[in-house]
Motif scaffolding. Structure first.
Motif, PDB file in Angstrom:
ATOM      1  N   LEU A   1       0.834  -1.202   0.000  1.00 59.05           N
ATOM      2  CA  LEU A   1       0.000   0.000   0.000  1.00 59.05           C
ATOM      3  C   LEU A   1       0.865   1.248   0.000  1.00 59.05           C
ATOM      4  O   LEU A   1       0.596   2.219  -0.699  1.00 59.05           O
ATOM      5  CB  LEU A   1      -0.923   0.004   1.229  1.00 59.05           C
TER       6      LEU A   1
ATOM      7  N   GLY B   1       1.335   3.063  -9.647  1.00 61.85           N
ATOM      8  CA  GLY B   1      -0.048   2.695  -9.894  1.00 61.85           C
ATOM      9  C   GLY B   1      -0.905   2.985  -8.681  1.00 61.85           C
ATOM     10  O   GLY B   1      -0.489   2.765  -7.539  1.00 61.85           O
ATOM     11  N   ALA B   2      -2.110   3.474  -8.901  1.00 66.06           N
ATOM     12  CA  ALA B   2      -2.989   3.783  -7.790  1.00 66.06           C
ATOM     13  C   ALA B   2      -3.807   2.569  -7.386  1.00 66.06           C
ATOM     14  O   ALA B   2      -4.307   2.495  -6.267  1.00 66.06           O
ATOM     15  CB  ALA B   2      -3.906   4.940  -8.155  1.00 66.06           C
ATOM     16  N   ASN B   3      -3.991   1.606  -8.286  1.00 64.39           N
ATOM     17  CA  ASN B   3      -4.744   0.405  -7.962  1.00 64.39           C
ATOM     18  C   ASN B   3      -3.781  -0.647  -7.402  1.00 64.39           C
ATOM     19  O   ASN B   3      -3.044  -1.295  -8.131  1.00 64.39           O
ATOM     20  CB  ASN B   3      -5.442  -0.124  -9.218  1.00 64.39           C
ATOM     21  N   VAL B   4      -3.805  -0.783  -6.079  1.00 65.97           N
ATOM     22  CA  VAL B   4      -2.779  -1.606  -5.436  1.00 65.97           C
ATOM     23  C   VAL B   4      -2.919  -3.080  -5.829  1.00 65.97           C
ATOM     24  O   VAL B   4      -1.925  -3.788  -5.968  1.00 65.97           O
ATOM     25  CB  VAL B   4      -2.852  -1.431  -3.898  1.00 65.97           C
ATOM     26  N   VAL B   5      -4.166  -3.532  -6.014  1.00 62.58           N
ATOM     27  CA  VAL B   5      -4.349  -4.929  -6.429  1.00 62.58           C
ATOM     28  C   VAL B   5      -3.612  -5.187  -7.737  1.00 62.58           C
ATOM     29  O   VAL B   5      -2.900  -6.165  -7.901  1.00 62.58           O
ATOM     30  CB  VAL B   5      -5.850  -5.249  -6.594  1.00 62.58           C
ATOM     31  N   ASN B   6      -3.750  -4.229  -8.667  1.00 64.16           N
ATOM     32  CA  ASN B   6      -3.097  -4.403  -9.954  1.00 64.16           C
ATOM     33  C   ASN B   6      -1.583  -4.289  -9.848  1.00 64.16           C
ATOM     34  O   ASN B   6      -0.860  -5.068 -10.481  1.00 64.16           O
ATOM     35  CB  ASN B   6      -3.635  -3.360 -10.947  1.00 64.16           C
ATOM     36  N   THR B   7      -1.087  -3.365  -9.033  1.00 61.10           N
ATOM     37  CA  THR B   7       0.378  -3.265  -8.944  1.00 61.10           C
ATOM     38  C   THR B   7       0.964  -4.520  -8.320  1.00 61.10           C
ATOM     39  O   THR B   7       2.059  -4.939  -8.679  1.00 61.10           O
ATOM     40  CB  THR B   7       0.813  -2.037  -8.115  1.00 61.10           C
ATOM     41  N   ILE B   8       0.221  -5.151  -7.398  1.00 66.42           N
ATOM     42  CA  ILE B   8       0.721  -6.416  -6.846  1.00 66.42           C
ATOM     43  C   ILE B   8       0.792  -7.455  -7.952  1.00 66.42           C
ATOM     44  O   ILE B   8       1.784  -8.176  -8.101  1.00 66.42           O
ATOM     45  CB  ILE B   8      -0.192  -6.900  -5.698  1.00 66.42           C
TER      46      ILE B   8
END
Lengths: 758, 136, 123
Positions: A704, A713-720
């Protein structure tokens, strides 16, 4: 940029990569040209000389693994043998295989082996060495089992892999232990292991186990004659000149670290002498050319281990001289034997004869190899034998083994180079081998002569430097062609005479020995086979009470275990005693959860297939809604899409099938429902137990915090998914691809069957 | 039994859905979306085409056999890890740069290429399975 | 809410396993779907529920503010959903083939193994 040493290894693997395409476009001519790569490496290495070179690249520092390579006289001579004999073997293989469509695959595996072997010789890190060591075992497995349609070849390949693989594991343990004791995994920086250290004896035993299995030492010698199922280029390359010497190489490499341990000499000298004796005596019962050479290779490897065991100046000299001498004459004779098999169609000495007139070149090459193997002056073989006897004189109890070894080696040489070529009657059909198969034996035999002849003038193979590297005393031994008339010479001549007697009298005793040997049905090889047969039975016996081959019963066992074990664990830890912070559910959440559960229940109850799918769809959509309620829009969308596509697939596959049959009695259904409910209850308790456990800082706190600044990236799910854990995602999409390929091939199989039936 | 209404509707919807799927792929780094979701939407669009106009229409529209996408997707995802090596960074380290365009700055990075690989794999998987099931 | 979801998850697991123990192979597929749902919800619930707060940073923010739903669990579940979908497709085809070869969906009629037509065809 890769360093010079890395380039050497990469070149060989690179050849393995391009060779199939190379062969496909150029065919038979192309395969002969592949010899250019190892040949070029040979010339380069020879021109470079054995001066020390190192290269280093970090790999996994925390594990002590690093891509460290080092060239010293010992690795230099090994690399020369690998690339030099490699070049001849590639050439030989091009003639041996001709237009066989499997040639590309063969040469590719052979090149990969060469790369692994070069890496093994050049590795200066214990872990790296192990990696290459295992690679040679695997490529050897592939090459022994190359004619995979033959059951014998498959069995021999498995046996070899089993023995060398088990040894490799022991060696890994030994190397890791050694690295921990010395505080470094860099071989060149490891100090001598003090005899008083706790690990001294087990380390030596573990490393020796690895070396002994790889180098076919008694009682692990049996896999090597079995490996003769491989095509002859493999036998001559892997199983005489290079791979089987890896164990010997390892011992020589670790001589500075382990050579001073009190156990070293008794262990190695005994194993070496026993192997020498076993290999020599067993070779007498063989009638197959390759088997004779295989057993005499076992003996040769024993001699090298013996030399290392005796150590000191005499041991170092014997090791250096015999290492090169053996590789040259054994490679030569193996190739000649392969040519005989190729052109005359048999390898049985009892059936062969008079081939010299048909195959003069091969006969000449084999003759040179034989003279070196028998230990005649001025061949290099003479030098090797001389110093070997010298080493044995330092440990006199090994002398009988050395004499037997030398005599049987002479016998084996005569048996493979005289009997098929110069005795008996010439067959009517048959012709000389193609030129590509003539070069190998002639060059290797010629080298055995030239290196010996040159020895008084110049040390062309740098044997003295190799000896110095093994001796590890700082001094350089002086290896001579002629050391004067001494005890060694007398013993050498006596063993030669014994060899000649064996050869001349062979027709008289062979039948009795061969027949009697055929009746022997026990030994280490049979022990290994029995072990391989017993293990699956043992596993079956252990699994039988739990797996009876009826899917539902097996599943019941699994479900009951999965119910009872967590239940017991929960009870023993005091149940749900932790603090549980509960939030009140909102009315729409209650409805969605209820819909999910009711959908599932209805789906299990209905007899209609489509209704069951639709009901389960309700559960799926409800789950998607739950994801949406609790901050997981990505999951909600994915679940929704997958649910839709799954329904399409279900309908495509199952719409034409009839309704569910009502199977199973009421009692069975009740029993299953009870067990399933118990499991559900345990899962509920488990979720609550997890929630009531002490809160820990979640791993995702880091994600986070870093998502915007580091992963942009602001979408943490996607950056993971695509950044922090991208490698995991790569693995996951690979699984997807595999599933699709599974569907693809299953359905294509169906269609082809239907077409075949129509 | 092919409905004309469905076919007309699909004709209209499929391009929009495909466009939307790319949009989902591109914005996934900052808002819900990404390769998995975009890929699923794109494959849903292609399957919609299949349901309305038959699998041969799908094959025609794809031009190449869809199972080739399986390999391409993995290759794209793998390739996205390579640029980092050129900079001496570990495999798959994300690299970013911003490209100024008239309509504002546009972020381009290797993770986006990786996500494209995921997208291609998902489309390849779903469409391959669909077509094989249809022709079985 | 946690209690409610925990009970719901338990019910889904129970139904899933009940279907797993049926004799019809097609039911096995349904049970696979049901168990996947239950497993994903287990991870989702165990990590802690956050009503309505996705792990998204707003424009200009350096990180998502305040307590948000755990993104790592979501990433895990997202791939799990897609993979179980792929595996489900494979399982469907496998079950279909099983059905075609044996002419029945009753697992008990497929046993005893050894004399199935598969073996006879030399595969």
């Amino acid at each position: 940029m890769p360093s010079l040493l890395e380039l050497i290894v990469l070149a060989a693997f690179g050849l393995g990569l391009v060779v199939p395409a190379w062969w496909r476009s150029l065919g038979k001519r192309g395969s002969a040209w592949t010899a250019v790569v190892p040949g070029g490496l040979f010339v380069w290495l020879a021109a470079m000389g054995p001066g020390e070179q190192t290269s280093f690249r970090p790999w996994a520092p925390d594990l002590g693994a690093e891509l460290a390579f080092r060239l010293d006289p010992l690795s230099w001579i090994f690399c020369l043998l690998i690339t030099g004999i490699g070049a001849l073997v590639f050439l030989y293989a091009s003639g041996y295989f001709g237009d066989d469509p499997a040639t590309g695959r063969f040469l590719s595996t052979l090149a990969c082996f060469m790369g692994a072997m070069l890496g093994l010789a050049l590795a200066d890190n214990a872990i790296l060495l192990f990696v290459f060591w295992e690679l040679t075992s695997i490529t050897s497995f592939l090459l022994i089992g190359f004619k995979s349609a033959k059951e014998k070849a498959r069995k021999a390949a498995i046996q070899a892999l089993f023995v060398t693989g088990a040894g490799g594991l022991a060696m890994l343990a030994g190397l890791v232990w050694l690295g921990l004791e010395s505080g470094t995994f860099r071989l060149s920086e490891m100090p001598a292991l003090p005899a008083a250290s706790a690990g001294a004896v087990p380390i030596l035993l573990l490393v020796a186990l690895g070396a002994f299995t790889k180098s076919a030492q008694f009682p692990f010698h049996f896999w090597l004659p079995g490996a003769m199922e491989a095509p002859t280029p493999v036998s001559s390359y892997l199983h005489s000149a290079t791979m089987v010497k890896a164990g010997v190489f390892l011992l020589a490499r670790l001589n500075p670290q382990l050579g001073e341990l009190p156990l070293w000499t008794p262990l190695l000298a005994t194993a070496g002498a026993l192997t020498l004796l076993t290999g020599g005596l067993l070779s007498l019962r063989a009638t197959d050319l390759k088997q004779i050479l295989a057993y005499s290779t076992v003996a040769g490897l024993g001699a090298l281990v013996l030399a290392l065991g005796v150590g000191g100046e005499s041991g170092a000299k014997a090791f250096a001289a015999f290492l090169v001498a053996h590789a040259l004459y054994k490679g030569c004779l193996f190739m000649a034997a392969g040519s005989v098999d190729h052109e005359a169609g048999s390898r049985d000495v009892r059936e062969l004869g008079g081939l010299a007139r048909l195959m003069p070149w091969t006969a000449a090459g084999a003759g040179l190899g034989m003279l070196s193997m028998a230990g005649l002056i001025p061949f290099l073989g003479f030098v090797g034998k001389e110093y070997l006897i010298g080493a044995a004189l330092k440990a006199p109890w090994t002398l009988p083994a050395v004499i037997v070894g030398a005599a049987t080696a002479g016998w084996a040489g005569f048996q493979t180079a005289i009997r098929p070529f110069h005795m008996g009657s010439t067959p009517e059909a048959g012709h000389e081998a193609p030129w590509s198969m003539r070069v190998g034996p002639l060059v290797l035999g010629g080298l055995a002569l030239a290196l010996g002849l040159l020895l008084p003038v110049m040390d062309a193979a740098r044997l003295n430097d190799v000896g110095a590297a093994v001796w590890a005393s700082g001094d350089t031994p002086q290896i001579k062609l002629w050391a004067g008339i001494n005890a060694e010479l007398m013993i050498s001549l006596a063993s030669l005479a014994l060899g000649i007697i064996l050869f001349v009298t062979w027709p008289r005793w062979q039948q009795a020995v061969v027949e009697r040997a055929d009746r022997v049905k026990f030994g280490p090889a049979e022990g290994c086979r029995a072990l391989l047969e017993v293990m699956p039975k043992l596993a079956g016996f252990a699994a039988a009470p739990f797996q009876q081959g009826r899917l539902r019963i097996d599943l019941l066992v699994v479900v009951l275990t999965a119910t009872l074990l967590p239940a017991i664990a929960l009870l023993r830890h005091g149940g749900l005693s932790g603090d549980l912070e509960l939030t009140m559910p909102l009315i729409h959440e209650v409805m969605v959860v209820a819909a999910a559960v009711i959908g599932a229940i209805l789906s299990s109850a209905t007899q209609s297939r489509l209704a069951a799918i639709a009901f389960l769809g309700v559960s799926g959509f409800s789950t998607a809604l739950l994801f949406a309620f609790f901050g997981a829009p990505d999951l909600a969308v994915t679940q929704l899409l997958v649910e839709t596509l799954a329904v399409v697939f279900f309908v495509l596959v199952f719409s034409k099938l009839p309704r569910f049959a009502a199977l199973g009695s009421r009692w069975v259904k009740l029993r299953d429902a009870a067990i399933a409910s118990a499991f559900g209850l345990v899962m509920t308790a488990l979720v609550l137990a997890v929630l009531s456990a002490d809160p820990m800082t979640p791993v995702s706190a880091q994600h986070l915090a870093l998502s915007v600044p580091e992963a942009k990236g602001a979408n943490v799910v996607n950056t993971i998914l695509v950044d922090f854990r991208a490698l995991d995602t790569l693995g996951e999409i690979t699984v997807l691809v595999l599933a699709a390929l599974g569907v693809f091939s299953l359905l294509r199989m169906d269609r082809e069957e239907a077409e075949a039936a129509a | 039994m092919r409905s004309i209404l469905l076919a007309k509707l699909a004709e209209l919807l499929v391009p929009i859905l495909l466009l939307f799927s790319f949009f989902l792929l591109l914005r996934g780094h900052d808002l819900p979306g990404g390769g998995f979701i975009g890929g699923l939407v794109a494959s849903a669009a292609i399957i919609l085409l299949g349901l309305s106009s038959g699998p041969s229409a799908v094959r025609q529209a794809m031009k190449r056999p869809p199972h080739l996408l399986l390999g391409w997707g993995i290759l794209i995802a793998l390739a996205s890890g390579l640029p980092a090596l050129a900079f001496g960074l570990p495999f798959m380290t994300g690299l970013w740069s911003t490209i100024p365009t008239p309509i504002g700055e546009f972020k381009l990075g290797t993770p986006l290429i990786f996500d494209l690989g995921v997208f291609v794999v998902v489309v390849g998987v779903v469409v391959t399975i669909y077509l094989e099931m249809r022709s079985a | 809410m946690e209690l409610l979801l925990a009970v719901g998850i338990g019910a889904l697991f129970a139904v899933g396993f009940y279907m797993l123990l049926r004799r019809s192979v097609v039911r096995l597929l349904l049970s696979f779907v049901c168990l996947s749902l239950a497993a994903n919800l287990t991870i989702f619930t165990s990590i802690g529920l956050q009503r309505g707060r996705a792990a998204l940073a707003r424009a200009g923010e350096a990180a998502p503010e305040g307590p948000v739903a755990d993104p790592l669990a979501q990433a895990l579940i997202l791939t799990a959903i897609v993979i179980s979908f792929g595996v489900l497709a494979f399982a469907m085809v496998l079950v279909k083939r099983l059905y075609m070869v044996h002419g029945t969906e009753d697992l008990d009629l497929m046993e005893p193994h050894g004399d199935s037509p598969e073996e006879g065809s030399g595969r």
